[in-house]
Design a protein around this motif. Structure first.
Motif, mmCIF file in Angstrom:
data_model
loop_
_atom_site.group_PDB
_atom_site.id
_atom_site.type_symbol
_atom_site.label_atom_id
_atom_site.label_comp_id
_atom_site.label_asym_id
_atom_site.label_seq_id
_atom_site.Cartn_x
_atom_site.Cartn_y
_atom_site.Cartn_z
ATOM 1 N N VAL A 24 0.832 -1.208 0.000
ATOM 2 C CA VAL A 24 0.000 0.000 0.000
ATOM 3 C C VAL A 24 0.867 1.259 0.000
ATOM 4 O O VAL A 24 0.570 2.232 -0.705
ATOM 5 N N LEU A 25 1.976 1.250 0.760
ATOM 6 C CA LEU A 25 2.882 2.398 0.769
ATOM 7 C C LEU A 25 3.429 2.679 -0.627
ATOM 8 O O LEU A 25 3.443 3.827 -1.090
ATOM 9 N N LEU A 88 13.872 -2.912 -5.610
ATOM 10 C CA LEU A 88 14.524 -2.177 -6.695
ATOM 11 C C LEU A 88 13.580 -1.128 -7.276
ATOM 12 O O LEU A 88 13.986 0.014 -7.542
ATOM 13 N N ALA A 89 12.305 -1.500 -7.459
ATOM 14 C CA ALA A 89 11.311 -0.557 -7.984
ATOM 15 C C ALA A 89 11.140 0.624 -7.025
ATOM 16 O O ALA A 89 11.067 1.783 -7.455
ATOM 17 N N LEU A 90 11.069 0.336 -5.719
ATOM 18 C CA LEU A 90 10.970 1.405 -4.718
ATOM 19 C C LEU A 90 12.174 2.342 -4.793
ATOM 20 O O LEU A 90 12.037 3.567 -4.718
ATOM 21 N N LEU A 91 13.369 1.743 -4.951
ATOM 22 C CA LEU A 91 14.595 2.545 -5.005
ATOM 23 C C LEU A 91 14.608 3.456 -6.229
ATOM 24 O O LEU A 91 14.938 4.647 -6.138
ATOM 25 N N LEU A 92 14.236 2.906 -7.403
ATOM 26 C CA LEU A 92 14.206 3.704 -8.629
ATOM 27 C C LEU A 92 13.207 4.850 -8.513
ATOM 28 O O LEU A 92 13.495 5.987 -8.910
ATOM 29 N N PHE A 93 12.029 4.553 -7.970
ATOM 30 C CA PHE A 93 10.998 5.577 -7.849
ATOM 31 C C PHE A 93 11.440 6.682 -6.890
ATOM 32 O O PHE A 93 11.266 7.878 -7.168
ATOM 33 N N THR A 94 12.025 6.295 -5.748
ATOM 34 C CA THR A 94 12.465 7.276 -4.760
ATOM 35 C C THR A 94 13.616 8.116 -5.297
ATOM 36 O O THR A 94 13.648 9.343 -5.121
ATOM 37 N N PHE A 175 7.636 16.352 -5.178
ATOM 38 C CA PHE A 175 8.546 15.222 -5.405
ATOM 39 C C PHE A 175 9.302 14.852 -4.127
ATOM 40 O O PHE A 175 9.514 13.674 -3.839
ATOM 41 N N LEU A 176 9.729 15.863 -3.376
ATOM 42 C CA LEU A 176 10.503 15.596 -2.157
ATOM 43 C C LEU A 176 9.723 14.789 -1.132
ATOM 44 O O LEU A 176 10.313 14.033 -0.357
ATOM 45 N N PRO A 180 11.147 10.603 1.940
ATOM 46 C CA PRO A 180 11.038 9.908 3.237
ATOM 47 C C PRO A 180 10.083 8.718 3.194
ATOM 48 O O PRO A 180 10.347 7.694 3.842
ATOM 49 N N ILE A 181 8.980 8.844 2.415
ATOM 50 C CA ILE A 181 8.041 7.720 2.309
ATOM 51 C C ILE A 181 8.724 6.534 1.644
ATOM 52 O O ILE A 181 8.591 5.382 2.081
ATOM 53 N N GLY A 182 9.491 6.810 0.584
ATOM 54 C CA GLY A 182 10.216 5.743 -0.111
ATOM 55 C C GLY A 182 11.255 5.083 0.772
ATOM 56 O O GLY A 182 11.426 3.853 0.748
ATOM 57 N N ALA A 183 11.969 5.882 1.591
ATOM 58 C CA ALA A 183 12.974 5.322 2.498
ATOM 59 C C ALA A 183 12.325 4.419 3.541
ATOM 60 O O ALA A 183 12.821 3.317 3.837
ATOM 61 N N ILE A 184 11.205 4.873 4.097
ATOM 62 C CA ILE A 184 10.475 4.051 5.070
ATOM 63 C C ILE A 184 9.993 2.758 4.426
ATOM 64 O O ILE A 184 10.106 1.663 5.004
ATOM 65 N N ALA A 185 9.452 2.868 3.207
ATOM 66 C CA ALA A 185 8.939 1.690 2.508
ATOM 67 C C ALA A 185 10.049 0.685 2.214
ATOM 68 O O ALA A 185 9.838 -0.536 2.295
#
Length: 527
Positions: A24-25, A88-94, A175-176, A180-185
Protein backbone atom coordinates in the motif's frame (compact mmCIF):
# COMPACT_ATOMS: atom_id res chain seq x y z
CA UNK A 1 -10.81 -30.85 3.99
CA UNK A 2 -10.75 -29.95 7.67
CA UNK A 3 -7.04 -29.18 7.56
CA UNK A 4 -7.51 -26.98 4.53
CA UNK A 5 -10.21 -25.01 6.31
CA UNK A 6 -7.85 -24.42 9.20
CA UNK A 7 -4.98 -23.48 6.88
CA UNK A 8 -6.99 -20.73 5.23
CA UNK A 9 -8.14 -18.29 7.90
CA UNK A 10 -11.34 -16.43 7.16
CA UNK A 11 -9.90 -13.02 8.06
CA UNK A 12 -6.67 -11.31 7.04
CA UNK A 13 -4.20 -12.05 9.82
CA UNK A 14 -1.53 -9.70 11.13
CA UNK A 15 1.27 -11.20 9.05
CA UNK A 16 -0.65 -10.70 5.81
CA UNK A 17 -1.64 -7.15 6.80
CA UNK A 18 2.01 -6.40 7.52
CA UNK A 19 2.90 -7.41 3.96
CA UNK A 20 -0.09 -5.44 2.64
CA UNK A 21 1.24 -2.34 4.42
CA UNK A 22 4.42 -2.45 2.31
CA UNK A 23 2.46 -2.76 -0.92
CA UNK A 24 0.00 0.00 0.00
CA UNK A 25 2.88 2.40 0.77
CA UNK A 26 4.42 1.80 -2.65
CA UNK A 27 1.09 2.03 -4.45
CA UNK A 28 0.21 5.29 -2.68
CA UNK A 29 3.47 6.84 -3.88
CA UNK A 30 3.08 5.79 -7.50
CA UNK A 31 -0.64 6.59 -7.89
CA UNK A 32 -0.58 9.80 -5.84
CA UNK A 33 2.36 11.04 -7.89
CA UNK A 34 0.33 10.98 -11.12
CA UNK A 35 -2.45 13.25 -9.84
CA UNK A 36 -0.12 15.49 -7.84
CA UNK A 37 1.97 16.27 -10.93
CA UNK A 38 -1.11 16.94 -13.09
CA UNK A 39 -1.98 19.79 -10.69
CA UNK A 40 1.51 21.28 -11.06
CA UNK A 41 1.52 21.61 -14.88
CA UNK A 42 0.60 25.34 -14.89
CA UNK A 43 3.35 25.94 -12.32
CA UNK A 44 5.88 24.14 -14.54
CA UNK A 45 4.89 26.40 -17.44
CA UNK A 46 5.73 29.48 -15.37
CA UNK A 47 8.87 28.10 -13.68
CA UNK A 48 10.51 26.76 -16.85
CA UNK A 49 8.99 29.27 -19.32
CA UNK A 50 7.59 26.34 -21.33
CA UNK A 51 4.47 25.71 -23.36
CA UNK A 52 1.69 23.43 -22.15
CA UNK A 53 2.68 20.86 -24.78
CA UNK A 54 6.22 20.78 -23.35
CA UNK A 55 5.22 20.44 -19.69
CA UNK A 56 2.63 17.78 -20.61
CA UNK A 57 5.61 15.54 -21.36
CA UNK A 58 6.22 15.29 -17.63
CA UNK A 59 3.02 13.20 -17.63
CA UNK A 60 3.51 11.52 -21.01
CA UNK A 61 7.11 10.49 -20.30
CA UNK A 62 6.04 8.87 -17.03
CA UNK A 63 3.21 7.01 -18.81
CA UNK A 64 5.51 5.75 -21.57
CA UNK A 65 8.02 4.50 -18.99
CA UNK A 66 5.20 2.61 -17.26
CA UNK A 67 4.14 1.04 -20.56
CA UNK A 68 7.71 -0.03 -21.31
CA UNK A 69 8.48 -1.68 -17.98
CA UNK A 70 5.14 -3.28 -17.01
CA UNK A 71 5.46 -6.15 -19.55
CA UNK A 72 8.83 -7.07 -18.02
CA UNK A 73 7.40 -7.37 -14.51
CA UNK A 74 6.01 -10.90 -14.85
CA UNK A 75 9.26 -12.40 -16.19
CA UNK A 76 11.45 -10.42 -13.79
CA UNK A 77 9.35 -11.47 -10.78
CA UNK A 78 9.84 -15.14 -11.71
CA UNK A 79 13.53 -14.64 -12.48
CA UNK A 80 14.74 -12.46 -9.59
CA UNK A 81 12.01 -12.86 -6.97
CA UNK A 82 9.30 -10.43 -5.98
CA UNK A 83 11.03 -9.04 -2.86
CA UNK A 84 14.27 -8.07 -4.64
CA UNK A 85 12.43 -6.60 -7.60
CA UNK A 86 9.92 -4.70 -5.47
CA UNK A 87 12.74 -3.11 -3.45
CA UNK A 88 14.52 -2.18 -6.70
CA UNK A 89 11.31 -0.56 -7.98
CA UNK A 90 10.97 1.41 -4.72
CA UNK A 91 14.60 2.54 -5.01
CA UNK A 92 14.21 3.70 -8.63
CA UNK A 93 11.00 5.58 -7.85
CA UNK A 94 12.47 7.28 -4.76
CA UNK A 95 15.70 8.18 -6.57
CA UNK A 96 13.70 9.55 -9.51
CA UNK A 97 11.60 11.65 -7.12
CA UNK A 98 14.69 13.16 -5.47
CA UNK A 99 16.22 13.98 -8.87
CA UNK A 100 12.96 15.57 -10.10
CA UNK A 101 13.19 18.06 -7.21
CA UNK A 102 16.66 19.13 -8.42
CA UNK A 103 15.65 19.72 -12.06
CA UNK A 104 16.44 23.20 -13.40
CA UNK A 105 15.06 22.70 -16.92
CA UNK A 106 11.97 21.07 -18.39
CA UNK A 107 14.19 18.57 -20.23
CA UNK A 108 15.80 17.39 -17.00
CA UNK A 109 12.41 17.11 -15.30
CA UNK A 110 11.04 14.95 -18.12
CA UNK A 111 14.11 12.70 -18.01
CA UNK A 112 13.87 12.21 -14.24
CA UNK A 113 10.12 11.53 -14.58
CA UNK A 114 10.98 8.67 -16.95
CA UNK A 115 13.26 7.20 -14.26
CA UNK A 116 10.37 7.53 -11.79
CA UNK A 117 8.10 5.71 -14.24
CA UNK A 118 10.51 2.79 -14.59
CA UNK A 119 10.17 2.18 -10.86
CA UNK A 120 6.51 3.10 -10.58
CA UNK A 121 5.53 0.79 -13.44
CA UNK A 122 6.65 -2.27 -11.48
CA UNK A 123 5.17 -1.32 -8.11
CA UNK A 124 1.51 -2.15 -8.84
CA UNK A 125 1.84 -5.50 -10.67
CA UNK A 126 4.48 -6.69 -8.21
CA UNK A 127 2.39 -5.51 -5.28
CA UNK A 128 -0.64 -7.44 -6.53
CA UNK A 129 1.50 -10.56 -6.97
CA UNK A 130 3.02 -10.30 -3.48
CA UNK A 131 -0.34 -9.79 -1.79
CA UNK A 132 -2.15 -12.51 -3.71
CA UNK A 133 0.53 -15.08 -2.91
CA UNK A 134 0.60 -14.02 0.74
CA UNK A 135 -3.13 -14.35 1.43
CA UNK A 136 -4.06 -17.23 -0.87
CA UNK A 137 -7.00 -17.37 -3.28
CA UNK A 138 -9.66 -17.70 -0.57
CA UNK A 139 -9.01 -14.15 0.65
CA UNK A 140 -8.24 -12.29 -2.58
CA UNK A 141 -11.43 -10.19 -2.33
CA UNK A 142 -10.57 -8.74 1.06
CA UNK A 143 -6.98 -8.30 -0.05
CA UNK A 144 -8.01 -6.33 -3.15
CA UNK A 145 -10.10 -4.08 -0.90
CA UNK A 146 -6.90 -3.22 0.99
CA UNK A 147 -5.03 -2.56 -2.27
CA UNK A 148 -7.91 -0.33 -3.38
CA UNK A 149 -7.06 2.23 -0.68
CA UNK A 150 -4.23 3.89 -2.66
CA UNK A 151 -6.31 3.78 -5.84
CA UNK A 152 -8.83 5.98 -4.03
CA UNK A 153 -6.30 8.21 -2.29
CA UNK A 154 -4.61 9.07 -5.60
CA UNK A 155 -7.50 10.84 -7.38
CA UNK A 156 -8.81 12.33 -4.11
CA UNK A 157 -5.67 13.24 -2.21
CA UNK A 158 -3.50 14.17 -5.22
CA UNK A 159 -5.15 17.49 -6.12
CA UNK A 160 -5.53 18.42 -2.43
CA UNK A 161 -1.93 17.55 -1.51
CA UNK A 162 -0.48 19.02 -4.71
CA UNK A 163 -2.40 22.28 -4.37
CA UNK A 164 -1.44 22.66 -0.71
CA UNK A 165 2.27 21.90 -1.22
CA UNK A 166 2.58 24.29 -4.16
CA UNK A 167 0.76 27.09 -2.32
CA UNK A 168 2.42 26.55 1.07
CA UNK A 169 5.93 25.54 -0.03
CA UNK A 170 7.05 25.13 -3.68
CA UNK A 171 6.65 22.70 -6.59
CA UNK A 172 9.82 20.84 -5.46
CA UNK A 173 7.91 19.40 -2.51
CA UNK A 174 5.49 17.39 -4.65
CA UNK A 175 8.55 15.22 -5.40
CA UNK A 176 10.50 15.60 -2.16
CA UNK A 177 7.58 14.21 -0.15
CA UNK A 178 8.21 10.82 -1.82
CA UNK A 179 11.78 10.58 -0.47
CA UNK A 180 11.04 9.91 3.24
CA UNK A 181 8.04 7.72 2.31
CA UNK A 182 10.22 5.74 -0.11
CA UNK A 183 12.97 5.32 2.50
CA UNK A 184 10.48 4.05 5.07
CA UNK A 185 8.94 1.69 2.51
CA UNK A 186 12.38 0.27 1.61
CA UNK A 187 13.25 -0.52 5.22
CA UNK A 188 9.73 -1.85 5.83
CA UNK A 189 9.95 -4.08 2.73
CA UNK A 190 13.31 -5.51 3.80
CA UNK A 191 11.94 -6.76 7.11
CA UNK A 192 8.29 -7.47 6.25
CA UNK A 193 8.38 -9.22 2.87
CA UNK A 194 9.09 -12.96 2.86
CA UNK A 195 12.43 -14.12 1.56
CA UNK A 196 12.54 -14.93 -2.14
CA UNK A 197 12.75 -18.59 -3.04
CA UNK A 198 15.30 -19.28 -5.76
CA UNK A 199 13.65 -20.91 -8.80
CA UNK A 200 15.03 -22.07 -12.16
CA UNK A 201 14.98 -19.01 -14.40
CA UNK A 202 12.97 -18.93 -17.61
CA UNK A 203 14.58 -17.81 -20.86
CA UNK A 204 13.98 -14.13 -21.57
CA UNK A 205 11.81 -13.35 -24.58
CA UNK A 206 13.98 -10.72 -26.33
CA UNK A 207 11.97 -10.88 -29.56
CA UNK A 208 8.75 -10.28 -27.65
CA UNK A 209 10.30 -7.38 -25.74
CA UNK A 210 11.46 -5.72 -28.99
CA UNK A 211 7.86 -5.80 -30.22
CA UNK A 212 5.67 -5.27 -27.14
CA UNK A 213 7.44 -2.57 -25.12
CA UNK A 214 8.16 -0.21 -28.07
CA UNK A 215 4.73 -1.03 -29.51
CA UNK A 216 2.92 -0.01 -26.32
CA UNK A 217 5.10 3.09 -25.95
CA UNK A 218 4.46 4.25 -29.54
CA UNK A 219 0.72 3.54 -29.34
CA UNK A 220 0.34 5.42 -26.05
CA UNK A 221 2.52 8.27 -27.37
CA UNK A 222 0.11 8.70 -30.28
CA UNK A 223 -2.89 8.64 -27.96
CA UNK A 224 -1.24 11.09 -25.55
CA UNK A 225 -0.60 13.49 -28.45
CA UNK A 226 -4.29 13.62 -29.39
CA UNK A 227 -5.29 16.36 -26.91
CA UNK A 228 -2.40 18.53 -28.13
CA UNK A 229 -3.15 18.14 -31.86
CA UNK A 230 -6.92 17.84 -31.57
CA UNK A 231 -7.13 15.45 -34.51
CA UNK A 232 -6.07 11.92 -35.37
CA UNK A 233 -5.13 13.06 -38.91
CA UNK A 234 -1.81 14.53 -37.73
CA UNK A 235 1.16 12.24 -38.61
CA UNK A 236 2.44 12.64 -35.05
CA UNK A 237 -0.71 10.83 -33.93
CA UNK A 238 -1.71 8.34 -36.60
CA UNK A 239 1.78 7.27 -37.67
CA UNK A 240 2.94 6.47 -34.13
CA UNK A 241 -0.39 4.82 -33.26
CA UNK A 242 -0.23 2.71 -36.43
CA UNK A 243 3.38 1.65 -35.84
CA UNK A 244 2.57 0.83 -32.25
CA UNK A 245 -0.54 -1.14 -33.20
CA UNK A 246 1.42 -3.12 -35.83
CA UNK A 247 4.13 -4.03 -33.30
CA UNK A 248 1.55 -5.04 -30.67
CA UNK A 249 -0.39 -7.09 -33.24
CA UNK A 250 2.86 -8.75 -34.30
CA UNK A 251 3.56 -9.62 -30.68
CA UNK A 252 0.08 -11.12 -30.26
CA UNK A 253 0.63 -13.41 -33.25
CA UNK A 254 4.14 -14.31 -32.11
CA UNK A 255 3.46 -14.77 -28.39
CA UNK A 256 1.88 -18.23 -28.76
CA UNK A 257 5.10 -19.70 -30.25
CA UNK A 258 7.72 -19.44 -27.44
CA UNK A 259 7.32 -21.55 -24.32
CA UNK A 260 7.87 -18.53 -22.06
CA UNK A 261 6.59 -15.39 -23.83
CA UNK A 262 7.14 -11.94 -22.34
CA UNK A 263 3.38 -11.61 -21.83
CA UNK A 264 1.48 -14.86 -21.48
CA UNK A 265 -1.64 -14.37 -23.61
CA UNK A 266 -2.44 -18.07 -23.11
CA UNK A 267 -3.93 -17.00 -19.79
CA UNK A 268 -6.89 -15.64 -21.74
CA UNK A 269 -7.95 -19.26 -22.26
CA UNK A 270 -9.22 -18.82 -18.73
CA UNK A 271 -12.72 -17.49 -19.47
CA UNK A 272 -13.00 -15.94 -16.02
CA UNK A 273 -9.82 -13.90 -16.53
CA UNK A 274 -10.90 -12.84 -20.03
CA UNK A 275 -14.38 -11.61 -19.04
CA UNK A 276 -13.02 -9.79 -15.98
CA UNK A 277 -10.22 -8.18 -18.02
CA UNK A 278 -12.60 -6.92 -20.73
CA UNK A 279 -14.98 -5.58 -18.06
CA UNK A 280 -12.13 -3.79 -16.28
CA UNK A 281 -10.75 -2.37 -19.56
CA UNK A 282 -14.10 -0.85 -20.63
CA UNK A 283 -14.75 0.43 -17.10
CA UNK A 284 -11.35 2.15 -16.93
CA UNK A 285 -11.90 3.86 -20.30
CA UNK A 286 -15.33 5.09 -19.24
CA UNK A 287 -14.83 6.12 -15.63
CA UNK A 288 -11.17 7.12 -15.40
CA UNK A 289 -11.28 9.14 -18.63
CA UNK A 290 -14.28 11.21 -17.60
CA UNK A 291 -13.18 11.23 -13.96
CA UNK A 292 -10.16 13.34 -14.89
CA UNK A 293 -12.55 16.07 -16.05
CA UNK A 294 -14.55 16.35 -12.82
CA UNK A 295 -11.93 18.57 -11.09
CA UNK A 296 -11.40 20.45 -14.38
CA UNK A 297 -15.06 21.49 -14.31
CA UNK A 298 -14.64 22.94 -10.82
CA UNK A 299 -11.45 24.75 -11.89
CA UNK A 300 -12.46 26.12 -15.29
CA UNK A 301 -16.21 26.70 -14.97
CA UNK A 302 -16.62 27.47 -11.28
CA UNK A 303 -13.26 29.21 -10.78
CA UNK A 304 -12.27 27.17 -7.73
CA UNK A 305 -8.67 26.90 -6.56
CA UNK A 306 -6.78 23.64 -6.95
CA UNK A 307 -7.15 22.95 -3.24
CA UNK A 308 -10.90 23.59 -3.23
CA UNK A 309 -11.42 21.50 -6.37
CA UNK A 310 -9.66 18.62 -4.63
CA UNK A 311 -11.81 19.01 -1.55
CA UNK A 312 -14.98 19.01 -3.67
CA UNK A 313 -13.88 15.63 -5.09
CA UNK A 314 -13.54 14.13 -1.59
CA UNK A 315 -17.15 12.76 -1.39
CA UNK A 316 -16.28 10.28 -4.13
CA UNK A 317 -13.48 8.81 -2.04
CA UNK A 318 -15.62 8.77 1.10
CA UNK A 319 -18.31 6.78 -0.74
CA UNK A 320 -15.79 4.30 -2.08
CA UNK A 321 -14.17 3.81 1.32
CA UNK A 322 -17.56 2.87 2.75
CA UNK A 323 -18.32 0.16 0.19
CA UNK A 324 -14.89 -1.17 -0.75
CA UNK A 325 -14.29 -3.26 2.42
CA UNK A 326 -17.85 -4.65 2.17
CA UNK A 327 -17.41 -5.44 -1.53
CA UNK A 328 -14.06 -7.12 -0.82
CA UNK A 329 -15.59 -9.41 1.80
CA UNK A 330 -18.58 -10.19 -0.44
CA UNK A 331 -16.29 -11.01 -3.38
CA UNK A 332 -14.90 -13.91 -1.33
CA UNK A 333 -18.41 -15.29 -0.71
CA UNK A 334 -20.75 -14.16 -3.51
CA UNK A 335 -20.04 -14.36 -7.27
CA UNK A 336 -19.07 -10.89 -8.54
CA UNK A 337 -21.58 -11.20 -11.38
CA UNK A 338 -24.34 -10.80 -8.78
CA UNK A 339 -22.92 -7.68 -7.07
CA UNK A 340 -21.03 -5.64 -9.68
CA UNK A 341 -24.13 -4.77 -11.83
CA UNK A 342 -25.73 -3.07 -8.82
CA UNK A 343 -22.53 -1.12 -8.15
CA UNK A 344 -22.38 -0.09 -11.82
CA UNK A 345 -25.98 1.15 -11.58
CA UNK A 346 -24.90 3.50 -8.76
CA UNK A 347 -22.05 4.83 -10.90
CA UNK A 348 -24.42 5.45 -13.82
CA UNK A 349 -26.96 7.20 -11.59
CA UNK A 350 -24.34 9.50 -10.08
CA UNK A 351 -22.67 10.16 -13.43
CA UNK A 352 -25.93 11.31 -15.03
CA UNK A 353 -25.98 14.48 -12.89
CA UNK A 354 -22.77 15.67 -14.57
CA UNK A 355 -24.43 15.54 -18.00
CA UNK A 356 -26.67 18.36 -16.74
CA UNK A 357 -23.94 20.73 -15.44
CA UNK A 358 -24.17 24.46 -15.99
CA UNK A 359 -22.48 27.57 -14.65
CA UNK A 360 -24.27 27.45 -11.31
CA UNK A 361 -25.23 23.80 -10.75
CA UNK A 362 -25.78 23.08 -7.06
CA UNK A 363 -22.65 21.84 -5.27
CA UNK A 364 -24.93 19.80 -3.03
CA UNK A 365 -26.19 17.92 -6.09
CA UNK A 366 -22.71 17.44 -7.57
CA UNK A 367 -21.08 16.35 -4.31
CA UNK A 368 -24.00 14.01 -3.64
CA UNK A 369 -23.58 12.53 -7.13
CA UNK A 370 -19.85 12.06 -6.55
CA UNK A 371 -20.64 10.28 -3.27
CA UNK A 372 -23.06 7.90 -5.07
CA UNK A 373 -20.44 7.26 -7.76
CA UNK A 374 -17.91 6.53 -5.04
CA UNK A 375 -20.26 3.97 -3.50
CA UNK A 376 -20.48 2.28 -6.89
CA UNK A 377 -16.75 2.49 -7.60
CA UNK A 378 -15.95 0.81 -4.28
CA UNK A 379 -18.12 -2.13 -5.34
CA UNK A 380 -16.84 -2.39 -8.89
CA UNK A 381 -13.10 -2.12 -9.48
CA UNK A 382 -11.68 -4.39 -6.80
CA UNK A 383 -14.29 -7.17 -7.19
CA UNK A 384 -13.57 -7.31 -10.94
CA UNK A 385 -9.82 -7.55 -10.27
CA UNK A 386 -10.54 -10.26 -7.69
CA UNK A 387 -12.48 -12.22 -10.30
CA UNK A 388 -9.59 -11.88 -12.76
CA UNK A 389 -6.97 -13.34 -10.40
CA UNK A 390 -8.97 -15.79 -8.29
CA UNK A 391 -8.58 -18.92 -10.43
CA UNK A 392 -4.92 -18.46 -11.40
CA UNK A 393 -2.20 -20.75 -10.11
CA UNK A 394 0.73 -19.46 -8.05
CA UNK A 395 3.01 -19.24 -11.11
CA UNK A 396 0.30 -17.54 -13.18
CA UNK A 397 -0.43 -14.77 -10.66
CA UNK A 398 2.62 -12.66 -11.61
CA UNK A 399 1.76 -12.94 -15.33
CA UNK A 400 -1.94 -12.37 -14.71
CA UNK A 401 -1.40 -9.22 -12.62
CA UNK A 402 0.92 -7.91 -15.37
CA UNK A 403 -1.84 -8.40 -17.95
CA UNK A 404 -4.38 -6.61 -15.75
CA UNK A 405 -2.05 -3.66 -15.14
CA UNK A 406 -1.24 -3.26 -18.84
CA UNK A 407 -4.96 -3.17 -19.65
CA UNK A 408 -5.49 -0.59 -16.89
CA UNK A 409 -2.69 1.62 -18.24
CA UNK A 410 -3.90 1.43 -21.85
CA UNK A 411 -7.54 1.94 -20.84
CA UNK A 412 -6.68 4.96 -18.69
CA UNK A 413 -4.66 6.56 -21.51
CA UNK A 414 -7.38 5.91 -24.10
CA UNK A 415 -10.12 7.21 -21.81
CA UNK A 416 -8.20 10.35 -20.89
CA UNK A 417 -7.35 11.07 -24.54
CA UNK A 418 -10.94 10.53 -25.75
CA UNK A 419 -12.42 12.85 -23.13
CA UNK A 420 -9.73 15.51 -23.62
CA UNK A 421 -10.12 15.53 -27.40
CA UNK A 422 -13.92 15.79 -27.19
CA UNK A 423 -13.73 18.63 -24.67
CA UNK A 424 -11.05 20.45 -26.68
CA UNK A 425 -13.02 20.15 -29.92
CA UNK A 426 -16.11 21.49 -28.14
CA UNK A 427 -14.21 24.46 -26.70
CA UNK A 428 -12.63 25.23 -30.08
CA UNK A 429 -16.13 25.89 -31.43
CA UNK A 430 -16.38 29.05 -29.34
CA UNK A 431 -16.53 32.37 -31.22
CA UNK A 432 -13.34 34.48 -31.32
CA UNK A 433 -13.36 37.95 -29.76
CA UNK A 434 -12.55 40.57 -32.47
CA UNK A 435 -9.32 42.46 -31.83
CA UNK A 436 -8.18 40.31 -28.88
CA UNK A 437 -5.20 38.01 -29.54
CA UNK A 438 -2.99 35.82 -27.37
CA UNK A 439 0.35 37.69 -26.94
CA UNK A 440 2.35 34.42 -27.03
CA UNK A 441 0.82 32.73 -30.07
CA UNK A 442 -0.88 35.60 -31.87
CA UNK A 443 -4.05 33.50 -32.16
CA UNK A 444 -7.45 35.13 -31.50
CA UNK A 445 -8.79 34.59 -27.97
CA UNK A 446 -12.21 32.94 -27.98
CA UNK A 447 -15.10 33.78 -25.69
CA UNK A 448 -14.58 30.43 -23.91
CA UNK A 449 -10.84 31.05 -23.54
CA UNK A 450 -11.44 34.54 -22.11
CA UNK A 451 -14.01 33.15 -19.64
CA UNK A 452 -11.60 30.44 -18.40
CA UNK A 453 -8.73 32.93 -18.10
CA UNK A 454 -10.94 35.33 -16.13
CA UNK A 455 -11.94 32.54 -13.75
CA UNK A 456 -8.24 32.14 -12.94
CA UNK A 457 -7.71 35.83 -12.20
CA UNK A 458 -6.73 37.26 -15.60
CA UNK A 459 -7.84 40.84 -16.35
CA UNK A 460 -9.04 41.09 -19.95
CA UNK A 461 -10.71 44.06 -21.70
CA UNK A 462 -13.89 42.10 -22.39
CA UNK A 463 -17.51 42.99 -21.67
CA UNK A 464 -19.13 41.01 -18.82
CA UNK A 465 -21.91 39.81 -21.14
CA UNK A 466 -19.31 38.23 -23.46
CA UNK A 467 -17.55 36.57 -20.53
CA UNK A 468 -20.85 35.16 -19.27
CA UNK A 469 -21.67 33.83 -22.71
CA UNK A 470 -18.23 32.24 -22.91
CA UNK A 471 -18.63 30.67 -19.47
CA UNK A 472 -21.98 29.16 -20.46
CA UNK A 473 -20.34 27.78 -23.60
CA UNK A 474 -17.59 26.14 -21.49
CA UNK A 475 -20.20 24.59 -19.17
CA UNK A 476 -22.14 23.22 -22.17
CA UNK A 477 -18.89 21.78 -23.56
CA UNK A 478 -18.28 19.91 -20.31
CA UNK A 479 -21.89 18.65 -20.28
CA UNK A 480 -21.54 17.30 -23.85
CA UNK A 481 -18.28 15.56 -22.94
CA UNK A 482 -19.88 14.03 -19.87
CA UNK A 483 -22.68 12.65 -22.07
CA UNK A 484 -20.03 10.67 -23.98
CA UNK A 485 -18.60 9.43 -20.68
CA UNK A 486 -22.09 8.46 -19.54
CA UNK A 487 -22.61 6.45 -22.74
CA UNK A 488 -19.32 4.63 -22.13
CA UNK A 489 -20.40 3.85 -18.55
CA UNK A 490 -23.60 2.29 -19.92
CA UNK A 491 -21.49 0.28 -22.40
CA UNK A 492 -19.65 -1.27 -19.45
CA UNK A 493 -22.84 -3.16 -18.53
CA UNK A 494 -22.32 -5.38 -21.62
CA UNK A 495 -19.11 -7.18 -20.49
CA UNK A 496 -20.23 -7.00 -16.84
CA UNK A 497 -23.26 -9.12 -17.77
CA UNK A 498 -20.87 -12.01 -18.52
CA UNK A 499 -19.09 -11.96 -15.15
CA UNK A 500 -19.48 -15.26 -13.24
CA UNK A 501 -22.81 -15.63 -11.43
CA UNK A 502 -21.94 -18.99 -9.89
CA UNK A 503 -19.42 -19.77 -7.16
CA UNK A 504 -15.99 -20.52 -8.66
CA UNK A 505 -13.40 -22.91 -7.34
CA UNK A 506 -10.55 -20.73 -6.10
CA UNK A 507 -7.89 -23.38 -6.65
CA UNK A 508 -7.81 -25.02 -10.08
CA UNK A 509 -7.22 -28.75 -10.22
CA UNK A 510 -3.77 -30.10 -10.84
CA UNK A 511 -3.23 -30.98 -14.46
CA UNK A 512 -1.20 -30.17 -17.56
CA UNK A 513 -0.67 -26.47 -18.22
CA UNK A 514 -0.14 -24.70 -21.50
CA UNK A 515 3.59 -25.42 -21.38
CA UNK A 516 3.16 -29.11 -20.88
CA UNK A 517 4.18 -29.07 -17.25
CA UNK A 518 2.10 -29.67 -14.16
CA UNK A 519 -0.31 -27.00 -12.99
CA UNK A 520 -0.10 -26.61 -9.26
CA UNK A 521 -2.77 -24.70 -7.39
CA UNK A 522 -1.65 -21.51 -5.66
CA UNK A 523 -0.29 -22.41 -2.22
CA UNK A 524 -1.62 -20.69 0.87
CA UNK A 525 1.05 -19.03 2.96
CA UNK A 526 0.48 -20.04 6.59
CA UNK A 527 1.82 -17.77 9.34
Amino acid sequence: MTNQAVAVPNKLDGAVLKIAGVVVLGAIMSILDITVVSVALPTFQTEFDATYAEVAWTMTGYTLALATVIPLSGWAADRFGTKRLYMLALLLFTLGSALCATADSIGQLIGFRVLQGLGGGMLMPLGMTIMTRAAGPERIGRLMAVLGIPMLLGPIGGPILGGWLIEARSWHWIFLINVPIGAIALVYAYFALPKDNAEPSESFDFVGMLMLSPGLALFLYGISSLPETGTIATPKVWVTMLLGAVLVAGFVLYSFKPRHPLLDLRLFRNRNLTVASVSLFVFIIAFMGAGLLFPSYFLQVRGESTLHAGLLMAPQGIGAMLTMPIAGALADKIPVGRTVPFAMALIAAGFFAFTQVGTDTSYLLLCGSLFVMGLGMGGTMMPIMTSALRTLTNHEVARGSTLVNILQQIGSSIGGAIMSVILTSQLNGSAPIPGLNDPRTGEPITEAGAAIATQHGAQLPVEPSILQRGLEFVADSFATTFWVGFALVLATFIPVAFLPRKRLRTQPPVGPDADGGDRVAAPVMIH
